[in-house]
Each structure stands twice: as structure tokens, then as C-alpha cells.
Design a protein around this motif. Structure first.
Motif, short mmCIF file in Angstrom:
data_model
loop_
_atom_site.label_atom_id
_atom_site.label_comp_id
_atom_site.label_asym_id
_atom_site.label_seq_id
_atom_site.Cartn_x
_atom_site.Cartn_y
_atom_site.Cartn_z
N ALA A 197 0.84 -1.20 0.00
CA ALA A 197 0.00 0.00 0.00
C ALA A 197 0.87 1.24 0.00
O ALA A 197 1.88 1.31 0.71
CB ALA A 197 -0.92 0.00 1.23
N HIS A 198 0.48 2.21 -0.81
CA HIS A 198 1.22 3.49 -0.85
C HIS A 198 0.23 4.61 -1.10
O HIS A 198 -0.57 4.55 -2.03
CB HIS A 198 2.26 3.48 -1.98
N THR A 199 0.27 5.63 -0.24
CA THR A 199 -0.51 6.84 -0.50
C THR A 199 0.28 8.05 -0.02
O THR A 199 1.32 7.91 0.61
CB THR A 199 -1.89 6.86 0.23
N HIS A 200 -0.30 9.22 -0.31
CA HIS A 200 0.30 10.47 0.15
C HIS A 200 -0.53 10.98 1.33
O HIS A 200 -0.98 12.12 1.34
CB HIS A 200 0.31 11.50 -0.98
N SER A 201 -0.75 10.13 2.31
CA SER A 201 -1.54 10.50 3.49
C SER A 201 -0.89 11.68 4.20
O SER A 201 0.31 11.90 4.13
CB SER A 201 -1.64 9.30 4.43
N ASN A 251 10.06 13.02 1.30
CA ASN A 251 9.41 14.08 0.52
C ASN A 251 8.29 13.54 -0.36
O ASN A 251 7.96 14.13 -1.39
CB ASN A 251 10.44 14.83 -0.34
N HIS A 252 7.67 12.43 0.05
CA HIS A 252 6.71 11.76 -0.80
C HIS A 252 5.54 11.17 0.00
O HIS A 252 4.44 11.70 -0.05
CB HIS A 252 7.46 10.68 -1.60
N GLY A 253 5.78 10.11 0.77
CA GLY A 253 4.69 9.46 1.50
C GLY A 253 5.14 8.15 2.12
O GLY A 253 6.34 7.92 2.28
#
Ligand SMILES: [Zn+2]
Length: 265
Positions: A124-128, A188-190
Motif C-alpha cells: 500500500a502506498h498513499t500520500h496520506s 518528501n513523498h509518502g
């Protein structure tokens, strides 16, 4: 089971065994279970506001063809995703089942992680919000709470940012940084989490985001006292075990499917 549970009492093991669903009996049943958990995971991510435009993705390896994985179609809001919306993608990035487009970054990251980590079923990957904010600091999380100990010695830093992930080589670099851990902070991403089951990947993401939030809150008002390395490691073996990850997701799954039964359509 086994080594991961060495920190749990016999009573705790009995409770976990009684609460976890029995193993699936066929590939079809296993696929149905993974897709139901994946779709419900997206509903949860939607509730927590983890969407950010068309960014964010979660995958589940197909139980029959291990080179293929299921992923969300780009542009479909997390809060509306149903099992039938999920796309099956092959190792070249071609959608072989389902209608929709796969996010280029989703393919670059997830294909690399699934290839590098045969033990990983889901990523799972998001910009939470809190993960994104914490990722700007270039620091690992500290074991300042029982819950944060789930990531003690078990998360990594991907310490560079070279623009949106569009290339296979960037996905491979992220997978290399992740190593054998359950989670990574992409600077700098998530955030990125993985699991040997969909339940784990979803739960670790919720927990990782919450740990970022808690440490930022604590550090905004003082200097948090970390748990000692010895106790943090012992706590990690309990709250950070795959079984606890699976178990922690299940109440959320029950609630989502009861309130939003269309998720299973
Ligand atoms: Zn991203």
C-alpha cells in the motif's frame, strides 16, 4: 506462526487462533478473500482521507499467477471502490482483467516490490497527510508508544526524491530500500507498507500513518521519552507480528462490509 509469536502468551495465541478466519481451501476462495479485503481496505483509506487526486494505490498478488497483481484503477475514488473495479495487471503492466487504466507509479512501485519480495502479498502506498509531512524530515520513527513499536527495527527510509515514480528503476530502488521490512518512509513523498496478507498491508498503513501523527504531535509540545531498546524490541514481537496485523484489520472489515455491502459487488 512461530517465531513472530514468541512474545505472546499461550492465552493470547489461543485468542488469536480463535478469531482469525480459517485458511482458504482453494485458489478461487483465496482470490475472493484477497479482493474483498483489498476493496474494503480502499474504503477505509477513503474514510481516512488518504486519497490525493489520482495518487495512491494498493495491490494484492494473485494467488494463482504470482507474477500478476490486483490494483485500483486510476481515477476511481477510494471511497467508492468495489471488488469488480479492481484490475489484474501482468508483469508488463498490461491490464488483463477489468476495465480501467493502471497508474504508472502504481505499476512501477508495486511490480518492483512484488518481484523483490516473494513473501509480500500486498503493498500500500498513499500520500496520506501525516506520512507525507513526516517524510520531509528524513528520519525514522522512534519507539515512543506501544503502537509505534510495531515498526521498531522494521521500517526503512528511502532517502531521496527524484520526482514522481514513473520508471521501473525508481520502483526497484524503493524496493531495495524497503529491504525485508514491513514499511518504508519515502522521503518528501509518502508512506509504503507491505504484508504477507492484504490485512497486514492495510493495517500497517493505518498504524504507520497514526504513528507519524503521534510523534509529530508529541514533538510539537515536548521531547518524547522513547521506550528502551530492550522493551521496544519485545513489544515489536507482539504488536508488530503478522498475526496481530491480520487480526487488527478484521473489525474494520466487518464494519465496512456491514455498512457498505456494495464494496463486495
Ligand atoms: Zn506516490
Amino acid at each position: 506462526m512461530g517465531a513472530e509469536l514468541e512474545g505472546l502468551s499461550r492465552d493470547a495465541r489461543a485468542v488469536i487462533d480463535a478469531l482469525l478466519p480459517p485458511p482458504t481451501q482453494s485458489v478461487e476462495e483465496e482470490r475472493d478473500r484477497r479482493l474483498a479485503y483489498l476493496a474494503a481496505g480502499f474504503r477505509l483509506f477513503g474514510r481516512y482521507g488518504f486519497d490525493n487526486g489520482v495518487a495512491g494505490h494498493m495491490s494484492a498478488r494473485d494467488p494463482a499467477d504470482h507474477d500478476r497483481f490486483w490494483v485500483n484503477p486510476v481515477g476511481r475514488p477510494f471511497s467508492m471502490i468495489r471488488v469488480s473495479d479492481l484490475l489484474l495487471v501482468d508483469s508488463d503492466g498490461t491490464v488483463v482483467k477489468g476495465d480501467g487504466q493502471v497508474n504508472l507509479a502504481a505499476f512501477a512501485i508495486h511490480s518492483a516490490v512484488h518481484r523483490a519480495r516473494p513473501d509480500v502479498v500486498s503493498a500500500a502506498h498513499t500520500h496520506s497527510r501525516y506520512g507525507r509531512a513526516w517524510s520531509t524530515l528524513g528520519r525514522l520513527l522512534s519507539p515512543i508508544s506501544q503502537d509505534a513499536c510495531a515498526f521498531y527495527g522494521d521500517h526503512a527510509l528511502f532517502d531521496r526524491y527524484h520526482g514522481p515514480v514513473m520508471e521501473a528503476t525508481e520502483g526497484e530502488a524503493i524496493a531495495a530500500a524497503l529491504g525485508h521490512h514491513k514499511a518504508a518512509i519515502l522521503c518528501n513523498h509518502g508512506l509504503l507498507t507491505v504484508g504477507g496478507s492484504v490485512e497486514e498491508a492495510v493495517w500497517w498503513f493505518l498504524a504507520f500513518e497514526a504513528a507519524c501523527e503521534a510523534q509529530m504531535l508529541a514533538e510539537s509540545v515536548g521531547e518524547p521519552r522513547p521506550i528502551s531498546p530492550e522493551h521496544a524490541a519485545a513489544t515489536a514481537r507482539q504488536v508488530g507480528s503478522p498475526e496481530i496485523g491480520r487480526l487488527s484489520f478484521l473489525p474494520y472489515f466487518a464494519e465496512v462490509t456491514a455498512r457498505e455491502p456494495d464494496v463486495l459487488e
